[in-house]
Motif scaffolding. Structure first.
Motif, PDB file in Angstrom:
ATOM      1  N   ASN A 175       0.837  -1.209   0.000  1.00  0.00           N
ATOM      2  CA  ASN A 175       0.000   0.000   0.000  1.00  0.00           C
ATOM      3  C   ASN A 175       0.864   1.248   0.000  1.00  0.00           C
ATOM      4  N   LEU A 176       1.765   1.340   0.976  1.00  0.00           N
ATOM      5  CA  LEU A 176       2.539   2.558   1.188  1.00  0.00           C
ATOM      6  C   LEU A 176       3.589   2.771   0.111  1.00  0.00           C
ATOM      7  N   PHE A 177       4.297   1.704  -0.255  1.00  0.00           N
ATOM      8  CA  PHE A 177       5.355   1.860  -1.240  1.00  0.00           C
ATOM      9  C   PHE A 177       4.775   2.212  -2.603  1.00  0.00           C
ATOM     10  N   SER A 178       3.718   1.513  -3.010  1.00  0.00           N
ATOM     11  CA  SER A 178       3.134   1.779  -4.328  1.00  0.00           C
ATOM     12  C   SER A 178       2.517   3.169  -4.381  1.00  0.00           C
ATOM     13  N   ASN A 179       1.918   3.632  -3.277  1.00  0.00           N
ATOM     14  CA  ASN A 179       1.307   4.961  -3.279  1.00  0.00           C
ATOM     15  C   ASN A 179       2.369   6.045  -3.342  1.00  0.00           C
ATOM     16  N   ALA A 180       3.510   5.812  -2.684  1.00  0.00           N
ATOM     17  CA  ALA A 180       4.610   6.780  -2.759  1.00  0.00           C
ATOM     18  C   ALA A 180       5.194   6.827  -4.172  1.00  0.00           C
ATOM     19  N   VAL A 181       5.351   5.666  -4.792  1.00  0.00           N
ATOM     20  CA  VAL A 181       5.882   5.615  -6.158  1.00  0.00           C
ATOM     21  C   VAL A 181       4.914   6.290  -7.128  1.00  0.00           C
ATOM     22  N   THR A 182       3.621   6.028  -6.978  1.00  0.00           N
ATOM     23  CA  THR A 182       2.622   6.671  -7.826  1.00  0.00           C
ATOM     24  C   THR A 182       2.635   8.181  -7.631  1.00  0.00           C
ATOM     25  N   THR A 183       2.736   8.630  -6.390  1.00  0.00           N
ATOM     26  CA  THR A 183       2.795  10.064  -6.109  1.00  0.00           C
ATOM     27  C   THR A 183       3.992  10.695  -6.792  1.00  0.00           C
ATOM     28  N   GLN A 184       5.131  10.016  -6.734  1.00  0.00           N
ATOM     29  CA  GLN A 184       6.334  10.550  -7.368  1.00  0.00           C
ATOM     30  C   GLN A 184       6.227  10.545  -8.890  1.00  0.00           C
ATOM     31  N   CYS A 186       3.627  10.065 -10.997  1.00  0.00           N
ATOM     32  CA  CYS A 186       2.452  10.597 -11.690  1.00  0.00           C
ATOM     33  C   CYS A 186       2.021  11.983 -11.245  1.00  0.00           C
ATOM     34  N   LEU A 187       2.472  12.407 -10.060  1.00  0.00           N
ATOM     35  CA  LEU A 187       1.946  13.660  -9.524  1.00  0.00           C
ATOM     36  C   LEU A 187       3.018  14.714  -9.291  1.00  0.00           C
ATOM     37  N   VAL A 188       3.961  14.466  -8.387  1.00  0.00           N
ATOM     38  CA  VAL A 188       4.921  15.517  -8.049  1.00  0.00           C
ATOM     39  C   VAL A 188       6.155  15.515  -8.949  1.00  0.00           C
ATOM     40  N   SER A 309      -7.126  10.376  -5.549  1.00  0.00           N
ATOM     41  CA  SER A 309      -7.399  11.108  -6.785  1.00  0.00           C
ATOM     42  C   SER A 309      -6.636  12.419  -6.782  1.00  0.00           C
ATOM     43  N   PHE A 310      -6.472  12.991  -7.978  1.00  0.00           N
ATOM     44  CA  PHE A 310      -5.705  14.223  -8.092  1.00  0.00           C
ATOM     45  C   PHE A 310      -6.009  14.920  -9.400  1.00  0.00           C
ATOM     46  N   ASN A 311      -5.795  16.235  -9.390  1.00  0.00           N
ATOM     47  CA  ASN A 311      -5.706  16.981 -10.638  1.00  0.00           C
ATOM     48  C   ASN A 311      -4.291  16.747 -11.168  1.00  0.00           C
ATOM     49  N   HIS A 312      -4.170  15.858 -12.105  1.00  0.00           N
ATOM     50  CA  HIS A 312      -2.859  15.410 -12.555  1.00  0.00           C
ATOM     51  C   HIS A 312      -2.123  16.487 -13.353  1.00  0.00           C
ATOM     52  N   PRO A 313      -0.805  16.587 -13.145  1.00  0.00           N
ATOM     53  CA  PRO A 313      -0.031  17.535 -13.951  1.00  0.00           C
ATOM     54  C   PRO A 313      -0.084  17.144 -15.424  1.00  0.00           C
ATOM     55  N   THR A 321     -12.300  20.822  -7.865  1.00  0.00           N
ATOM     56  CA  THR A 321     -12.520  19.381  -7.927  1.00  0.00           C
ATOM     57  C   THR A 321     -11.357  18.656  -7.263  1.00  0.00           C
ATOM     58  N   ILE A 322     -11.533  17.357  -7.023  1.00  0.00           N
ATOM     59  CA  ILE A 322     -10.440  16.533  -6.492  1.00  0.00           C
ATOM     60  C   ILE A 322      -9.799  15.710  -7.601  1.00  0.00           C
ATOM     61  N   GLY A 323     -10.116  16.054  -8.848  1.00  0.00           N
ATOM     62  CA  GLY A 323      -9.473  15.424  -9.981  1.00  0.00           C
ATOM     63  C   GLY A 323     -10.010  14.048 -10.314  1.00  0.00           C
ATOM     64  N   THR A 324      -9.124  13.213 -10.815  1.00  0.00           N
ATOM     65  CA  THR A 324      -9.477  11.873 -11.266  1.00  0.00           C
ATOM     66  C   THR A 324      -8.638  10.840 -10.507  1.00  0.00           C
ATOM     67  N   PRO A 325      -9.050   9.568 -10.506  1.00  0.00           N
ATOM     68  CA  PRO A 325      -8.314   8.557  -9.743  1.00  0.00           C
ATOM     69  C   PRO A 325      -6.856   8.450 -10.178  1.00  0.00           C
ATOM     70  N   VAL A 326      -5.984   8.157  -9.207  1.00  0.00           N
ATOM     71  CA  VAL A 326      -4.571   7.981  -9.507  1.00  0.00           C
ATOM     72  C   VAL A 326      -4.334   6.572 -10.042  1.00  0.00           C
ATOM     73  N   ARG A 327      -3.156   6.357 -10.578  1.00  0.00           N
ATOM     74  CA  ARG A 327      -2.776   5.042 -11.101  1.00  0.00           C
ATOM     75  C   ARG A 327      -2.925   3.969 -10.010  1.00  0.00           C
ATOM     76  N   GLY A 328      -3.475   2.837 -10.403  1.00  0.00           N
ATOM     77  CA  GLY A 328      -3.637   1.732  -9.461  1.00  0.00           C
ATOM     78  C   GLY A 328      -4.833   1.863  -8.549  1.00  0.00           C
ATOM     79  N   CYS A 329      -5.701   2.843  -8.833  1.00  0.00           N
ATOM     80  CA  CYS A 329      -6.851   3.109  -7.962  1.00  0.00           C
ATOM     81  C   CYS A 329      -8.094   3.317  -8.814  1.00  0.00           C
ATOM     82  N   GLU A 330      -9.196   2.756  -8.362  1.00  0.00           N
ATOM     83  CA  GLU A 330     -10.486   2.980  -9.003  1.00  0.00           C
ATOM     84  C   GLU A 330     -11.401   3.697  -8.025  1.00  0.00           C
ATOM     85  N   MET A 331     -12.227   4.594  -8.543  1.00  0.00           N
ATOM     86  CA  MET A 331     -13.225   5.284  -7.740  1.00  0.00           C
ATOM     87  C   MET A 331     -14.576   5.185  -8.432  1.00  0.00           C
TER      88      MET A 331
END
Length: 502
Positions: A175-184, A186-188, A309-313, A321-331
């Motif tokens: 959970n934590l490792f994949s979310n950190a990698v996705t944040t790096q 796909c987002l920041v 979810s995020f407003n993706h760069p 809005t809170i954007g759209t789902p991030v990679r590896g996540c469904e909403m």
């Protein structure tokens, strides 16, 4: 499966002398960070901590937090991060429920940990820089790295949702490792020379993932700020050439209105993310105009590691809005009957690699929260034709005070402990400084007396400072529905002449 420990070791090999963590003039290089976590793992193992044992951390944003956090994970322990502002009774619940064997408490707040540990079986070790360095120096770095099994719990984050005592959300290593990698990725998208300002509390999911762990997986510098003020944050941006900031709306409001902001060189700053609560559109626009920095708004919960979810760069950004789902996540959106909502308002449900394993040793709460593989957030939203979600209301009663979660039930239970209180209802109300403030409407027992100030002190003495109600008012009755349930939506603070504020 990759892990934070293996990433740390790789950074120590490829960029040994680059700064990993900074606090004022104190720094840890990647080589030093890796060595320190290996010594923590050796110490914990020598001290009898075994894989799966829970180790509580009660620390502010200091260098020791990432070292002890990642050292414990390296040893296979389950980390239980706790707010250093908690009082003894709150600490006791976390320790009793988690079954923690060890508490690592920062020296300035250790009294509450000692008080809370009584009778729990947990041992408290006071963390003070010089003593901790001496302790770790006495242990050779442990070269072995714990390899977590699929689905193995890494962290228990305590959150109570809407009712009852706080529950431990079981977040796995994946959970934590994949979310950190996705944040790096796909987002920041941190690059060479980037520095992240760690102003969010690291005991919270947002600070852990979007600041600390994202910096770790990216191999970039984390610059810590133990206590946020707008002026202090801007000073760190200037001093450490910060490029990226993650914060809650109240932080953006404070910086936007900071009168000394024009005196800082903020030319290094290039990106921000906002979460934890809705960022007013006028604040977002004003902040970007004043500082020339883009702000991307997203959404998440402790139970989702937290980014969902995020407003993706690079994509169309839709303010508000809170954007759209991030990679590896469904909403998706569901109605009260569980049916899918395709038009209108529905409850956000989430599934994916970021969703928690469940609530620690609480099968009932887990079954209520996760149905058919979907985590029910309790947040109501709409979704437009392009898949962007907009929060419209909070089904939960939780109050978001300056980025800290306040759960009304917990405050109400303390109020009910006062001998003069017959009924109590704790509600949130808008506040320009902290977003939402805590208020309490109280009905006194017949023949009893208590002032609002007395009731306020009663709670203040028993709960963390951010939880006690700043406004308390006495009423003759509380509004109720046909079943006798208190209707909180009809409770509002009275005029200031009729209540107390501190």
């Amino acid at each position: 499966m990759s892990s934070f420990a293996r990433v740390l070791s790789e950074h120590a090999r490829t960029r040994p002398d680059d700064v990993a963590v900074r606090l004022d003039e104190h720094v840890l290089t990647w080589r030093g960070f890796d060595d320190a976590t290996a010594r923590v793992a050796a110490w914990l193992r020598a001290d009898g901590v075994r894989p799966g044992d829970r180790v509580a951390l009660v620390l502010p944003n200091v260098l020791e937090f990432p070292v002890l956090y990642h050292g414990a994970l390296r040893a296979g322990a389950v980390v239980v991060p706790m707010n250093p502002l908690l009082r003894g009774r709150e600490v006791s619940h976390h320790l009793t429920d988690s079954g923690a064997v060890l508490v690592l408490a920062w020296h300035t707040v250790a009294d509450a940990s000692h008080a809370g540990a009584v009778g729990t079986g947990a041992r408290v070790v006071v963390v003070e820089p010089a003593a901790t360095q001496a302790l770790l120096a006495g242990h050779e770095p442990e070269p072995a790295v714990h390899d977590p099994a699929p689905g193995e719990t890494a962290v228990l984050l305590y959150t109570s949702g809407t009712t009852g005592a706080p529950k431990g959300a079981e977040l796995t290593h994946h959970n934590l490792f994949s979310n950190a990698v996705t944040t790096q990725e796909c987002l920041v998208q941190l690059g060479e020379g980037d520095t992240v300002l760690g102003a969010l509390p690291l005991f919270h999911a947002f600070g852990q993932t979007c600041a600390m762990n994202t910096a770790v997986v990216a191999g970039r510098t984390l610059s810590l700020l133990p206590r946020f003020t707008a002026a202090a944050a801007l000073a760190v941006v200037e001093r450490d050439r910060v490029t990226h900031f993650a914060g809650v709306p109240t932080m953006y409001v404070a910086m936007l209105h900071e009168p000394t902001a024009t005196g800082f060189d903020l030319s290094s700053w290039r990106s921000c993310v906002s979460g934890g609560a809705s960022l007013p559109v006028e604040v977002l626009r004003g902040f970007e105009e004043r500082f020339g920095v883009s702000v991307l708004e997203g959404y998440g919960l402790s139970e989702t590691s937290p980014v969902a979810s995020f407003n993706h760069p690079g994509a169309v950004r839709r303010a508000g809005t809170i954007g759209t789902p991030v990679r590896g996540c469904e909403m998706d959106l569901r109605g009260a009957d569980g049916a899918r909502v395709t038009d209108g308002v529905g409850e956000i449900v989430i599934r994916g690699e970021n969703v928690m394993k469940g609530y620690w040793r609480n099968e009932t709460a887990t079954a209520q929260a996760i149905t058919d593989g979907w985590f029910r957030t309790g947040d109501l939203a709409t979704r437009d034709a392009d898949g962007y979600y907009t929060i419209v209301d909070r089904a939960k009663d939780m109050i978001d005070r300056a980025g800290f979660n306040v759960y009304p039930r917990e405050v109400e239970e303390v109020l009910y402990e006062h001998p003069a209180v017959e009924q109590a209802a704790v509600v949130g109300f808008p506040d320009p400084l902290v977003g939402e403030e805590v208020g309490a409407a109280v009905v006194l027992r017949e023949g009893s007396s208590a002032t609002p100030e007395e009731l306020q002190r009663h709670v203040k003495d028993r709960l963390a400072a951010y939880k006690y109600p700043r406004r308390v008012w006495i009423v003759t009755e509380l509004p109720k529905g046909p079943t006798g349930k208190i209707l909180k939506r009809e409770i509002h603070p009275p005029a200031r002449a009729e209540e107390t504020q501190a």
